[in-house]
Design an enzyme around this catalytic site. Structure first.
Site, PDB file in Angstrom:
ATOM      1  N   PHE A  94       0.981  -1.236   0.095  1.00 22.60           N
ATOM      2  CA  PHE A  94      -0.019   0.040  -0.221  1.00 22.60           C
ATOM      3  C   PHE A  94       0.923   1.298   0.294  1.00 22.60           C
ATOM      4  CE2 PHE A  94      -2.655   3.585   1.854  1.00 22.60           C
ATOM      5  CZ  PHE A  94      -3.648   3.315   1.055  1.00 22.60           C
ATOM      6  N   ASP A 132       9.386   2.590   1.567  1.00 23.97           N
ATOM      7  CA  ASP A 132       8.089   3.201   2.278  1.00 23.97           C
ATOM      8  C   ASP A 132       8.004   3.076   3.577  1.00 23.97           C
ATOM      9  OD1 ASP A 132       5.611   4.195   3.032  1.00 23.97           O
ATOM     10  OD2 ASP A 132       4.682   3.385   1.046  1.00 23.97           O
ATOM     11  N   LYS A 180       2.721  10.233   8.573  1.00 22.80           N
ATOM     12  CA  LYS A 180       2.098   9.690   9.693  1.00 22.80           C
ATOM     13  C   LYS A 180       2.656  10.192  10.990  1.00 22.80           C
ATOM     14  CE  LYS A 180      -0.102   5.605   7.820  1.00 22.80           C
ATOM     15  NZ  LYS A 180      -1.509   5.785   8.028  1.00 22.80           N
TER      16      LYS A 180
HETATM   17  C1  LIG Z   1       2.780   2.306   3.838  1.00 23.37           C
HETATM   18  C2  LIG Z   1       2.160   3.470   3.360  1.00 23.37           C
HETATM   19  N1  LIG Z   1       2.535   4.191   2.684  1.00 23.37           N
HETATM   20  C3  LIG Z   1       1.375   5.224   2.191  1.00 23.37           C
HETATM   21  C4  LIG Z   1       0.528   5.396   2.691  1.00 23.37           C
HETATM   22  C5  LIG Z   1      -0.272   6.837   2.347  1.00 23.37           C
HETATM   23  O1  LIG Z   1      -0.242   7.799   3.338  1.00 23.37           O
HETATM   24  P1  LIG Z   1      -1.383   8.994   3.279  1.00 23.37           P
HETATM   25  O2  LIG Z   1      -2.528   8.423   3.636  1.00 23.37           O
HETATM   26  O3  LIG Z   1      -0.873   9.834   4.144  1.00 23.37           O
HETATM   27  O4  LIG Z   1      -1.358   9.521   1.839  1.00 23.37           O
HETATM   28  C6  LIG Z   1      -0.012   4.749   3.975  1.00 23.37           C
HETATM   29  C7  LIG Z   1      -1.046   5.011   4.601  1.00 23.37           C
HETATM   30  O5  LIG Z   1      -1.837   4.083   5.286  1.00 23.37           O
HETATM   31  C8  LIG Z   1       0.861   3.624   4.272  1.00 23.37           C
HETATM   32  O6  LIG Z   1       0.553   2.803   5.314  1.00 23.37           O
END
Ligand SMILES: Cc1ncc(COP(=O)(O)O)c(C=O)c1O
Length: 398
Positions: A128, A215, A244
């Site tokens: 994700f 990520d 986050k």
């Molecule tokens: C691993 C990862 N990458 C990217 C995102 C996306 O972040 P945002 O919701 O701040 O755009 C998330 C959100 O849950 C995530 O867990």
């Protein structure tokens, strides 16, 4: 009453009014234990005095100027992040998806500078990376992509935790310029790869001159018991994305880069109106200082261990538990059948949890969670899981 909010979320029937540490209170003054932290955001807990003080003081002086001027807090935050991560440069934005967008653009620029006309990035199944068009295209979940074709091109998907699949993808495709991977998959089900998975990706990237892009939006900022999850592996990626927990609830994202990757995006290539503004950076500076002052990152390892051992003890012998796994305070309890209903049952017991990938209970408690709260979490949730699995077993039999 009809809501004027777009129905992009199936919201639970509760509204919180205030919080303190790991506790939240609803409109009727009922108290809840937050074992989710707004999905890995409020790691210092709610209403942390250091964050409160930083944003109050900053708001008295200045909220925003523009990135066309130098921003002292942004410079300080970049210095601090570079020091804590071993990376060289930072691009600031407002969310995780934006941080990954920056990483994807950076990889494409790297490819073009190497003479690759159609650069491609290796991404993982069950990953994700966000909801913008590029990041949902990188995401390994067809439900998230459904309805949004045509997707952004340039992603090659392989199974997670399979180093041979990455190696084969590289050998079969001359356009590969980068690998983008979560050190632990969060939304995908708290999937923890083999201990040397990241080290092997690092070696492959070195061998083939690819960018290793991590990520760390969910795993970063202390969640797994190191400031960044890759620090468990004693490696450095070329690119690393954060969001986050960096602002403990004040929106901020960051794309960190190192070496050759750090110089790729130049004036006019990328930007953000709000990214790294004085307010957001003041919150993030307070977060980083507090993590150190309260020794929260190291404590996350011990607390995660205590929680995991508690569940193992309580749920021992329950045949419906497939696995209990954790790294620091990123915890997954996988059941043998879908268990999304548990979120509601827990809410009724005034406990906030999450279920991801249908069968995995995900816990992301704040790093400041204390011993009594840990006990309450383990006792309440173990009882709920036991009742739930007994009930499902009965329904299957009848
Ligand atoms: C691993 C990862 N990458 C990217 C995102 C996306 O972040 P945002 O919701 O701040 O755009 C998330 C959100 O849950 C995530 O867990």
């Amino acid at each position: 009453m009809t809501s004027h909010i777009m129905p992009t979320y199936n919201r639970l029937p509760v509204t919180f009014e205030r919080g303190e540490g790991a506790w939240l209170w609803d409109e009727n003054n009922n108290r809840y234990l937050d074992a989710l932290s707004g999905i890995a955001v409020c790691s210092l807990g709610h209403a942390h005095p250091a964050v409160h003080k930083a944003i109050c003081q900053q708001s008295e002086k200045l909220l925003h100027t523009s990135n066309v001027y130098k921003i002292a807090n942004q410079e300080r935050l970049a210095d601090k992040l570079a020091e804590k991560s071993g990376m060289d440069n930072v691009f600031f934005c407002n969310s995780g998806a934006e941080a990954n967008e920056a990483a994807i653009k950076l990889a494409r620029k790297y490819g073009h500078e190497k003479g690759v006309e159609n650069p491609a990035i290796i991404v993982m199944e069950k990953s994700f990376h966000g909801r913008t068009l590029a990041t949902l295209s990188a995401t390994g979940n067809s439900k998230i992509q459904q309805g949004f074709a045509p997707l952004v091109e340039g992603f090659v998907r392989v199974p997670y935790n399979d180093i041979n699949a990455i190696s084969q993808a590289i050998n079969n495709n001359k356009n590969i310029v980068a690998v983008l991977v979560e050190p632990i998959q969060g939304e995908g089900g708290v999937n923890i790869p083999a201990a040397d998975y990241l080290n092997k990706i690092r070696s492959l990237c070195d061998q083939h001159e690819l960018l290793m892009m991590l990520d760390e939006i969910q795993t970063g900022v202390g969640r797994t018991g190191k400031f960044l999850a890759f620090q468990h592996n004693n490696i450095l990626p070329d690119v690393c994305t954060l969001a986050k927990a960096l602002g403990n609830g004040v929106p901020i994202g960051a794309c960190l880069a190192r070496g050759k990757a750090a110089q790729l995006l130049t004036a006019g290539n990328h930007g953000s109106t709000f990214g790294g503004n004085p307010l957001a950076c003041s919150a993030a500076l307070a977060v980083l200082a507090t993590l150190d002052e309260e020794n929260l990152v190291e404590l996350a390892q011990q607390k995660g261990q205590a929680i995991s051992e508690g569940f193992i003890k309580h749920l021992q012998g329950n045949k419906h538990i497939v696995d209990i796994r954790h790294k620091g305070l990123m915890i997954g309890i996988e059941l043998d059948s879908p268990c999304a209903e548990l979120v509601n049952s827990a809410l009724q017991q005034h406990l906030l949890i999450n279920v991801t990938n249908e069968t995995t209970i995900r816990l992301l408690p704040p790093l400041i969670i204390d011993e009594q709260q840990i006990k309450l979490l383990v006792d309440t949730l173990s009882t709920l899981i036991t009742e739930y699995t007994e009930q499902t077993a009965q329904t299957t039999l009848s």
